[in-house]
Design a protein around this motif. Sequence first.
Motif, PDB file in Angstrom:
ATOM      1  N   PHE A   1       0.836  -1.196   0.000  1.00 22.41           N
ATOM      2  CA  PHE A   1       0.000   0.000   0.000  1.00 22.41           C
ATOM      3  C   PHE A   1       0.874   1.250   0.000  1.00 22.41           C
ATOM      4  O   PHE A   1       0.603   2.217  -0.732  1.00 22.41           O
ATOM      5  CB  PHE A   1      -0.923  -0.013   1.224  1.00 22.41           C
ATOM      6  CG  PHE A   1      -1.957   1.075   1.228  1.00 22.41           C
ATOM      7  CD1 PHE A   1      -3.216   0.841   0.710  1.00 22.41           C
ATOM      8  CD2 PHE A   1      -1.682   2.324   1.753  1.00 22.41           C
ATOM      9  CE1 PHE A   1      -4.186   1.837   0.713  1.00 22.41           C
ATOM     10  CE2 PHE A   1      -2.639   3.321   1.764  1.00 22.41           C
ATOM     11  CZ  PHE A   1      -3.896   3.083   1.241  1.00 22.41           C
ATOM     12  N   ALA A   2       1.915   1.238   0.821  1.00 25.95           N
ATOM     13  CA  ALA A   2       2.806   2.395   0.909  1.00 25.95           C
ATOM     14  C   ALA A   2       3.625   2.585  -0.369  1.00 25.95           C
ATOM     15  O   ALA A   2       3.999   3.706  -0.700  1.00 25.95           O
ATOM     16  CB  ALA A   2       3.741   2.238   2.104  1.00 25.95           C
ATOM     17  N   ALA A   3       3.892   1.494  -1.084  1.00 23.30           N
ATOM     18  CA  ALA A   3       4.735   1.571  -2.274  1.00 23.30           C
ATOM     19  C   ALA A   3       3.957   1.782  -3.568  1.00 23.30           C
ATOM     20  O   ALA A   3       4.561   2.027  -4.606  1.00 23.30           O
ATOM     21  CB  ALA A   3       5.560   0.295  -2.385  1.00 23.30           C
TER      22      ALA A   3
ATOM     23  N   ASN B   1      -4.579   0.166  -4.386  1.00 29.31           N
ATOM     24  CA  ASN B   1      -4.667   0.429  -2.946  1.00 29.31           C
ATOM     25  C   ASN B   1      -6.014   0.020  -2.374  1.00 29.31           C
ATOM     26  O   ASN B   1      -6.106  -0.369  -1.217  1.00 29.31           O
ATOM     27  CB  ASN B   1      -4.378   1.904  -2.658  1.00 29.31           C
ATOM     28  CG  ASN B   1      -2.898   2.205  -2.713  1.00 29.31           C
ATOM     29  OD1 ASN B   1      -2.069   1.311  -2.630  1.00 29.31           O
ATOM     30  ND2 ASN B   1      -2.565   3.473  -2.857  1.00 29.31           N
ATOM     31  N   THR B   2      -7.057   0.083  -3.180  1.00 27.25           N
ATOM     32  CA  THR B   2      -8.364  -0.398  -2.728  1.00 27.25           C
ATOM     33  C   THR B   2      -8.320  -1.904  -2.486  1.00 27.25           C
ATOM     34  O   THR B   2      -8.829  -2.397  -1.466  1.00 27.25           O
ATOM     35  CB  THR B   2      -9.450  -0.056  -3.764  1.00 27.25           C
ATOM     36  OG1 THR B   2      -9.476   1.357  -3.942  1.00 27.25           O
ATOM     37  CG2 THR B   2     -10.805  -0.544  -3.313  1.00 27.25           C
ATOM     38  N   LEU B   3      -7.709  -2.629  -3.409  1.00 28.98           N
ATOM     39  CA  LEU B   3      -7.564  -4.084  -3.223  1.00 28.98           C
ATOM     40  C   LEU B   3      -6.667  -4.406  -2.039  1.00 28.98           C
ATOM     41  O   LEU B   3      -6.926  -5.344  -1.286  1.00 28.98           O
ATOM     42  CB  LEU B   3      -7.020  -4.724  -4.497  1.00 28.98           C
ATOM     43  CG  LEU B   3      -7.950  -4.686  -5.705  1.00 28.98           C
ATOM     44  CD1 LEU B   3      -7.230  -5.228  -6.934  1.00 28.98           C
ATOM     45  CD2 LEU B   3      -9.212  -5.463  -5.435  1.00 28.98           C
ATOM     46  N   LEU B   4      -5.609  -3.632  -1.874  1.00 30.03           N
ATOM     47  CA  LEU B   4      -4.708  -3.864  -0.739  1.00 30.03           C
ATOM     48  C   LEU B   4      -5.406  -3.547   0.584  1.00 30.03           C
ATOM     49  O   LEU B   4      -5.142  -4.206   1.591  1.00 30.03           O
ATOM     50  CB  LEU B   4      -3.432  -3.039  -0.898  1.00 30.03           C
ATOM     51  CG  LEU B   4      -2.519  -3.514  -2.029  1.00 30.03           C
ATOM     52  CD1 LEU B   4      -1.431  -2.489  -2.298  1.00 30.03           C
ATOM     53  CD2 LEU B   4      -1.916  -4.872  -1.711  1.00 30.03           C
ATOM     54  N   SER B   5      -6.298  -2.569   0.574  1.00 31.03           N
ATOM     55  CA  SER B   5      -7.071  -2.277   1.788  1.00 31.03           C
ATOM     56  C   SER B   5      -7.944  -3.468   2.170  1.00 31.03           C
ATOM     57  O   SER B   5      -8.111  -3.770   3.358  1.00 31.03           O
ATOM     58  CB  SER B   5      -7.956  -1.047   1.574  1.00 31.03           C
ATOM     59  OG  SER B   5      -7.175   0.104   1.444  1.00 31.03           O
ATOM     60  N   ALA B   6      -8.493  -4.147   1.164  1.00 30.28           N
ATOM     61  CA  ALA B   6      -9.282  -5.348   1.442  1.00 30.28           C
ATOM     62  C   ALA B   6      -8.396  -6.446   2.033  1.00 30.28           C
ATOM     63  O   ALA B   6      -8.814  -7.165   2.946  1.00 30.28           O
ATOM     64  CB  ALA B   6      -9.949  -5.840   0.160  1.00 30.28           C
ATOM     65  N   LEU B   7      -7.173  -6.570   1.537  1.00 30.27           N
ATOM     66  CA  LEU B   7      -6.234  -7.556   2.073  1.00 30.27           C
ATOM     67  C   LEU B   7      -5.882  -7.229   3.523  1.00 30.27           C
ATOM     68  O   LEU B   7      -5.846  -8.124   4.378  1.00 30.27           O
ATOM     69  CB  LEU B   7      -4.961  -7.586   1.210  1.00 30.27           C
ATOM     70  CG  LEU B   7      -3.916  -8.621   1.590  1.00 30.27           C
ATOM     71  CD1 LEU B   7      -4.410 -10.014   1.264  1.00 30.27           C
ATOM     72  CD2 LEU B   7      -2.615  -8.326   0.863  1.00 30.27           C
ATOM     73  N   ILE B   8      -5.666  -5.958   3.794  1.00 35.28           N
ATOM     74  CA  ILE B   8      -5.378  -5.533   5.170  1.00 35.28           C
ATOM     75  C   ILE B   8      -6.570  -5.839   6.075  1.00 35.28           C
ATOM     76  O   ILE B   8      -6.413  -6.331   7.200  1.00 35.28           O
ATOM     77  CB  ILE B   8      -5.017  -4.031   5.197  1.00 35.28           C
ATOM     78  CG1 ILE B   8      -3.707  -3.788   4.448  1.00 35.28           C
ATOM     79  CG2 ILE B   8      -4.927  -3.513   6.630  1.00 35.28           C
ATOM     80  CD1 ILE B   8      -3.449  -2.328   4.114  1.00 35.28           C
ATOM     81  N   GLY B   9      -7.774  -5.565   5.594  1.00 31.40           N
ATOM     82  CA  GLY B   9      -8.984  -5.858   6.370  1.00 31.40           C
ATOM     83  C   GLY B   9      -9.162  -7.339   6.626  1.00 31.40           C
ATOM     84  O   GLY B   9      -9.593  -7.750   7.707  1.00 31.40           O
ATOM     85  N   LEU B  10      -8.810  -8.154   5.640  1.00 34.10           N
ATOM     86  CA  LEU B  10      -8.863  -9.607   5.828  1.00 34.10           C
ATOM     87  C   LEU B  10      -7.902 -10.041   6.930  1.00 34.10           C
ATOM     88  O   LEU B  10      -8.234 -10.868   7.781  1.00 34.10           O
ATOM     89  CB  LEU B  10      -8.532 -10.310   4.518  1.00 34.10           C
ATOM     90  CG  LEU B  10      -8.625 -11.823   4.491  1.00 34.10           C
ATOM     91  CD1 LEU B  10     -10.060 -12.270   4.696  1.00 34.10           C
ATOM     92  CD2 LEU B  10      -8.098 -12.346   3.163  1.00 34.10           C
ATOM     93  N   GLY B  11      -6.717  -9.455   6.942  1.00 30.51           N
ATOM     94  CA  GLY B  11      -5.755  -9.752   8.000  1.00 30.51           C
ATOM     95  C   GLY B  11      -6.267  -9.323   9.363  1.00 30.51           C
ATOM     96  O   GLY B  11      -6.119 -10.040  10.359  1.00 30.51           O
ATOM     97  N   GLN B  12      -6.893  -8.151   9.423  1.00 29.71           N
ATOM     98  CA  GLN B  12      -7.434  -7.679  10.698  1.00 29.71           C
ATOM     99  C   GLN B  12      -8.559  -8.590  11.193  1.00 29.71           C
ATOM    100  O   GLN B  12      -8.674  -8.847  12.392  1.00 29.71           O
ATOM    101  CB  GLN B  12      -7.939  -6.248  10.550  1.00 29.71           C
ATOM    102  CG  GLN B  12      -6.818  -5.257  10.357  1.00 29.71           C
ATOM    103  CD  GLN B  12      -7.308  -3.865  10.024  1.00 29.71           C
ATOM    104  OE1 GLN B  12      -8.408  -3.674   9.515  1.00 29.71           O
ATOM    105  NE2 GLN B  12      -6.476  -2.878  10.309  1.00 29.71           N
ATOM    106  N   GLY B  13      -9.350  -9.089  10.265  1.00 29.54           N
ATOM    107  CA  GLY B  13     -10.395 -10.049  10.641  1.00 29.54           C
ATOM    108  C   GLY B  13      -9.802 -11.341  11.164  1.00 29.54           C
ATOM    109  O   GLY B  13     -10.329 -11.940  12.105  1.00 29.54           O
ATOM    110  N   GLY B  14      -8.701 -11.782  10.572  1.00 32.55           N
ATOM    111  CA  GLY B  14      -8.029 -12.992  11.044  1.00 32.55           C
ATOM    112  C   GLY B  14      -7.480 -12.831  12.451  1.00 32.55           C
ATOM    113  O   GLY B  14      -7.565 -13.758  13.272  1.00 32.55           O
TER     114      GLY B  14
END
Length: 66
Positions: free
Chosen positions: A24-26, A33-46
């Motif tokens: 996301f930062a790179a 970044n929208t797709l990466l935000s979903a990946l981050i959210g998936l990690g937070q859910g885990g």
Amino acid sequence: MKRWGSKPTISLALTLIVAGLAFFAATPDPAANTLLSALIGLGQGGVEVGVNSIIVRIDARNTVGR
């Protein structure tokens, strides 16, 4: 189906969060970044699922004899 433990679940979730934030930062592209935000959210859910399962196990151990 084999169950995962809490440690592998939380470890995988934290890996998803770190990877998502690093990319996301790179990446300057808003769509990526929208797709990466979903990946981050998936990690937070885990992480949430892993921590909740630990809390349920701790609570079950403490309320067995009551």
